[in-house]
Enzyme design. Structure first.
Site, short mmCIF file in Angstrom:
data_model
loop_
_atom_site.label_atom_id
_atom_site.label_comp_id
_atom_site.label_asym_id
_atom_site.label_seq_id
_atom_site.Cartn_x
_atom_site.Cartn_y
_atom_site.Cartn_z
N LYS A 300 0.84 -1.19 0.00
CA LYS A 300 0.00 0.00 0.00
C LYS A 300 0.88 1.25 0.00
O LYS A 300 2.04 1.20 0.44
CB LYS A 300 -0.87 0.03 1.26
CG LYS A 300 -1.89 -1.08 1.39
CD LYS A 300 -2.64 -0.93 2.71
CE LYS A 300 -3.63 -2.06 2.92
NZ LYS A 300 -4.80 -1.96 2.02
N ARG A 374 -10.07 -11.73 1.86
CA ARG A 374 -10.94 -12.77 1.31
C ARG A 374 -10.29 -14.15 1.41
O ARG A 374 -10.99 -15.16 1.47
CB ARG A 374 -11.30 -12.43 -0.13
CG ARG A 374 -10.15 -12.42 -1.10
CD ARG A 374 -10.45 -11.62 -2.35
NE ARG A 374 -10.51 -10.18 -2.07
CZ ARG A 374 -10.84 -9.25 -2.96
NH1 ARG A 374 -11.15 -9.61 -4.20
NH2 ARG A 374 -10.87 -7.98 -2.63
#
Length: 523
Positions: A300, A374
């Site tokens: 990020k 996920r």
């Protein structure tokens, strides 16, 4: 050991501010109580008057001998929900005739209650909390004319806005929440107790999410869950370490945690009621627990990484809601399944292009290591379905930036094909003010997750598809195998750039009260 969440005390006393005898009259002694709070409301549509009286305002004006509406108008109050003004009464010079308010609390708080709705009363409670910082005891009639939901909303707002972020090092002087709120009127004690449970759940979720990640890692979170459950009867906690995870094939959870110096954990917190009844269910709450998210090798940028200590907010909400269900002694069995990992940078970490084998044997092509939530949820959903035989599963996660882009910071994205389950969660959201927006599980987008080297990719292989929150939900749906299921993407409302009404700055604890209320309504 996790501290018990110590909230301000809220009690109900029957009576009115106009009483000259009885318990309320005793509490109106200025030596015991520092403030009296009364409501002012907006005029009804078409009414030309500026303010409307509400329960206790006239009694307080008579008791104090002061025109409170004149004071409210001078202060510019409109009666809108969340407005508050404080009137500090002056001391009387020696030798002068004592006014009627001598001996009464020397502070009057005028609080706007808007249209008297749940949202308005929740905001009124929050405004009251901020106006009464550092006081020991406050009396109020704000919700004296409200129904159970109105009382609950007022108390929730007061308690939620009383939360303070724990500071490391020097503490900010002069700021502490009001210690005790006395509700004057006829207030149902079950509504007060329910509001307190919900607020305590949110406080716990906020504290866990706000803890810095140099303190918080999977092992720390596991011990906090164990300690928090230890004081709630009817709950048990199991903590599974990395060896157990490897033995049982948790390929997603292990891969996500592979670069971290602190290995992953699977925590299972179970509440089994002593008494069940017809219609009792087994509900499983699965919460994403990434204790810090660098994005892995798909790193990020700096600004996106700063708030990532809150990337375990889903696990915090699931834990808190389960403990709230146990505290309420609900007739349903509730189990929180918390996959915990740190998505770190390192040579041992998983890579874009890797193919992982998850718990159910599904192979996943990793196209983005920053789509890690996920993967851990997929393993947890599979394990919950196979090991717990649930009647319904709800997962909650700070899953996608796409949900924030689409819905902002005031709504969570709700995904489910089950219309009844969607309606239940939407009703709980409306009752708690933790808003959701139902999103479509677009079947045509499933093709976007197809991979040429594995059963599925963890993000869309076609960048033109977009809809990142939808494709993430479709990925998770693969691992539910037909069990009634809903997914809450709370990436937006789990964090707030500033405090607003009952919402705290930083970690908000979003989802804890929503899920707790849903479980309560199931009963």
């Amino acid at each position: 050991m996790a501290p018990t969440e110590v909230l301000p005390e809220v009690v109900a006393e029957r009576g009115s501010l106009g009483q000259r005898t009885g318990r309320v009259a005793e509490l109106l002694d200025g030596a015991l109580t520092q403030a009296v709070a009364v409501p002012v409301a907006q005029p009804a549509p078409g009414d030309e008057s500026e303010l409307q009286p509400r329960a206790g305002t006239a009694d307080a004006a008579t008791r104090y001998g002061i025109d409170l509406f004149d004071l409210a108008q001078r202060a510019g109050l409109t009666g809108a929900a969340g407005e508050a003004t404080v009137v500090d009464l002056p001391r009387v010079l020696a030798g002068r005739e004592a006014p009627t308010w001598v001996g009464l609390p020397e502070r009057i708080v005028l609080v706007g209650v808007g249209d008297g709705s749940r949202t308005a009363l929740r905001r009124a409670g929050a405004a009251l909390a901020r106006a009464c910082e550092n006081l020991d005891q406050v009396l109020t009639t704000i919700a004296a004319e409200s129904d159970d939901d109105g009382v609950r909303a007022l108390v929730e707002g007061f308690l939620l806005a009383s939360y303070r972020v724990a500071r490391v090092g020097r503490r900010e002087p002069g700021r502490r929440p009001c210690a005790r709120l006395v509700l004057v009127g006829r207030h149902p004690e079950p509504a007060v107790a329910a509001a307190t449970r919900g607020a305590r759940a949110t406080w716990l979720a906020r504290r866990l999410a706000a803890t810095p990640s140099n303190v918080k890692n999977p092992a720390w979170f596991a011990e906090e869950a164990r300690a928090a459950a230890a004081v709630v009867p009817g709950t048990t906690v199991e903590v599974h370490d990395e060896a157990w995870l490897a033995e049982h094939g948790f390929g997603g959870l292990l891969a996500v945690g592979s670069a971290s110096a602190t290995p992953p954990r699977l925590v299972v917190v179970d509440y089994t009621p002593v008494r069940t009844r017809g219609g009792s269910r087994h509900v499983v709450l699965v919460g994403k627990g990434i204790t810090f998210d660098t994005g892995g090798l798909s790193v990020k940028d700096r600004d996106a990484m700063v708030p990532m200590k809150t990337d375990m907010s889903g696990a915090a909400a699931a834990l808190a809601a389960t403990l709230a269900a146990a505290s309420a002694e609900l007739p349903h069995r509730v189990t929180a399944v918390l996959p915990l990992a740190e998505n770190a940078l390192g040579g041992a970490g998983y890579r874009p292009g890797d193919v992982l084998s998850l718990l159910d044997g599904t192979t996943v092509e990793v196209r983005n290591t920053d789509a890690e939530g996920r993967l851990v949820l997929a393993d947890a959903l599979t394990w919950a379905r196979r090991s717990l035989d649930p009647d319904v599963v709800v997962d909650v996660a700070t899953l996608t930036g796409a949900a924030t882009m689409g819905l902002g910071r005031r709504h969570a994205a709700l995904y489910t094909e089950d219309g009844a389950l969607a309606a239940q969660l939407e009703a709980a959201a409306a009752a708690t003010g933790e808003r959701v927006w139902r999103m479509p599980l677009v079947p045509e987008y499933r093709a976007a997750l197809e991979s040429t080297v594995a059963d599925v990719a963890n993000v869309a292989t076609d960048p033109k598809v977009g809809a990142g929150s939808v494709t993430a939900a479709l990925f998770l749906e693969r691992f539910t195998d037909g069990v009634p299921w809903a997914h809450l993407d709370i990436a937006g409302p789990a964090r707030a750039p500033k405090a607003e009404h009952e919402v705290s700055e930083g970690a908000t604890g979003f989802g804890a009260r929503l899920l707790a209320r849903w479980l309560e309504d199931l009963a």
